[in-house]
Design a protein around this motif. Sequence first.
Motif, PDB file in Angstrom:
ATOM      1  N   THR A 177      85.523  12.991 -19.196  1.00 50.29           N
ATOM      2  CA  THR A 177      87.040  12.605 -20.281  1.00 50.29           C
ATOM      3  C   THR A 177      88.477  12.153 -19.708  1.00 50.29           C
ATOM      4  O   THR A 177      87.963  10.903 -20.597  1.00 50.29           O
ATOM      5  CB  THR A 177      87.072  14.254 -21.284  1.00 50.29           C
ATOM      6  N   GLU A 192      80.173  13.949 -24.483  1.00 50.66           N
ATOM      7  CA  GLU A 192      79.580  14.880 -25.111  1.00 50.66           C
ATOM      8  C   GLU A 192      77.882  14.724 -25.188  1.00 50.66           C
ATOM      9  O   GLU A 192      77.006  15.538 -25.473  1.00 50.66           O
ATOM     10  CB  GLU A 192      80.370  15.330 -26.133  1.00 50.66           C
ATOM     11  N   ARG A 222      91.999  18.070 -26.146  1.00 47.60           N
ATOM     12  CA  ARG A 222      91.427  18.788 -24.874  1.00 47.60           C
ATOM     13  C   ARG A 222      90.679  19.745 -24.913  1.00 47.60           C
ATOM     14  O   ARG A 222      91.929  20.729 -25.459  1.00 47.60           O
ATOM     15  CB  ARG A 222      92.299  18.548 -23.499  1.00 47.60           C
TER      16      ARG A 222
HETATM   17  N1  ASP Z   1      85.481  17.293 -22.829  1.00 52.33           N
HETATM   18  C1  ASP Z   1      86.706  17.083 -23.487  1.00 52.33           C
HETATM   19  C2  ASP Z   1      87.931  17.618 -22.796  1.00 52.33           C
HETATM   20  O1  ASP Z   1      87.036  17.476 -21.323  1.00 52.33           O
HETATM   21  C3  ASP Z   1      86.366  18.641 -24.671  1.00 52.33           C
HETATM   22  C4  ASP Z   1      86.385  19.397 -23.932  1.00 52.33           C
HETATM   23  O2  ASP Z   1      85.691  20.163 -22.346  1.00 52.33           O
HETATM   24  O3  ASP Z   1      86.289  20.983 -24.097  1.00 52.33           O
HETATM   25  O4  ASP Z   1      89.080  18.099 -23.027  1.00 52.33           O
END
Ligand code: ASP
Length: 412
Positions: free
Chosen positions: A47, A74, A151
């Motif tokens: 992300t 995701e 996040r």
């Molecule tokens: N992949 C997203 C993030 O890094 C959501 C999560 O990990 O919960 O914020």
Amino acid sequence: MSRLVMKFGGTSVANIERIRNVARHVKRETDAGHDVAVVVSAMSGKTDELVGWVREAAPLYDASEYDAIVASGELVTAGLLAIVLKDMGLKARSWQGWQIPLHTDDAHGAARIVGVDGSKIIARFADREIAVVAGFQGLHAASGRVTTLGRGGSDTSAVALAAAINADRCDIYTDVDGVYTTDPRVVPRARRLERVAFEEMLEMASLGAKVLQVRSVEVAMVHKVKLIVRSSFDDPADPKLGTLICDEEDIVESQVVTGIAFSKDEAQITLRRVADKPGVAAAIFMPLAEANINVDMIIQVVSDDTTTTDITFTVPAAEYARAKAILEERRGQINYALLQGAQDVVKVSAIGIGMRSHSGVAARAFKALAEKGVNIRAITTSEIKFSVLIDAAYTELAVRTLHSLYGLDAAI
Ligand code: ASP
Ligand code: ADP
Ligand code: MG
């Protein structure tokens, strides 16, 4: 048959071998007879990489395209886990947010869930099919666009899905084996808590403990979801219990302070020599509120010349430049002599429902920090927590000092 939601965070799905390990945890639960919906995050670092690309593409990017891009991490892990589960002989399919659908508002980048339709997933449980759901994302129905939940938002996807399908439990699997008295990566003597009250977890999460996203705790509290934080690195054949987030009444031994949290996401602004008369605070804080800038700690002290006042407050680090610009623009109206700012500050907080019935808890902290030479820039207190703003260089020292002071250190 009982239903379970199992959520796996970024480090737990960081590569194919770890995804296989996740699949073993899922297999254990389906073999035990549970109907399972799994929620996955993007592989760790993914992300951040996607966000980096968006920012590189254009400084003022379109928020709905940001979501379209960052939601993709995701999708990959959901598909990969479904493939691995099938390869193990289980029935499974991946679900993207819009396919469920998980409906949100249109606040791109920090959308709120407005409803989750669990019916299609439940219908397939009849066929013993495991649902592998891409976390962090939803659909804004009116515009037909993909949204993301902020996040750490996969935690919230998991809890909301658990509420929607009436799951018996929502297990959040992560890279630590539960909720600790403070971040175990900063204080090696942090202790795992057996149980934490919802109210405490809510404060810990909003004051910086990123082990659960704040909204996931809110949703669990409102919908009475049984929420557990546990480790994905446990042996899938012999998993440990983790930490239960529960009602206050279910806490057996309660301490005055349950945990210490810290947040680097703060910036301080001080306006020096502001006229000491009615309406000044409104002139400062109304424009910030109108710009949706969240002001947290506020202190006002009489200036050296006694006819004016100094006002210090904090804003989220990401809003610092905007807040400064707004106040500089209104310098004439507010009438201050000098604006001073600091970004290398950290907010350290102590949380515990026991504070309701004990006095002098914060005072002890001020003394202990002073003895260590840590200067306190601002203080706030509320019913079950207090926070101090200090120089970032003293973060570890302050967290460790408070952790010991309130008897939270693990025995060695
Ligand atoms: N992949 C997203 C993030 O890094 C959501 C999560 O990990 O919960 O914020
Ligand atoms: P995931 O990728 O599984 O969602 P996160 O990185 O979001 O995991 O959250 C887990 C991390 O939260 C831990 O590695 C730990 O460093 C941090 N953390 C901060 N405060 C706490 C706490 N009080 N208890 C446990 N972990 C904490
Ligand atoms: Mg997380």
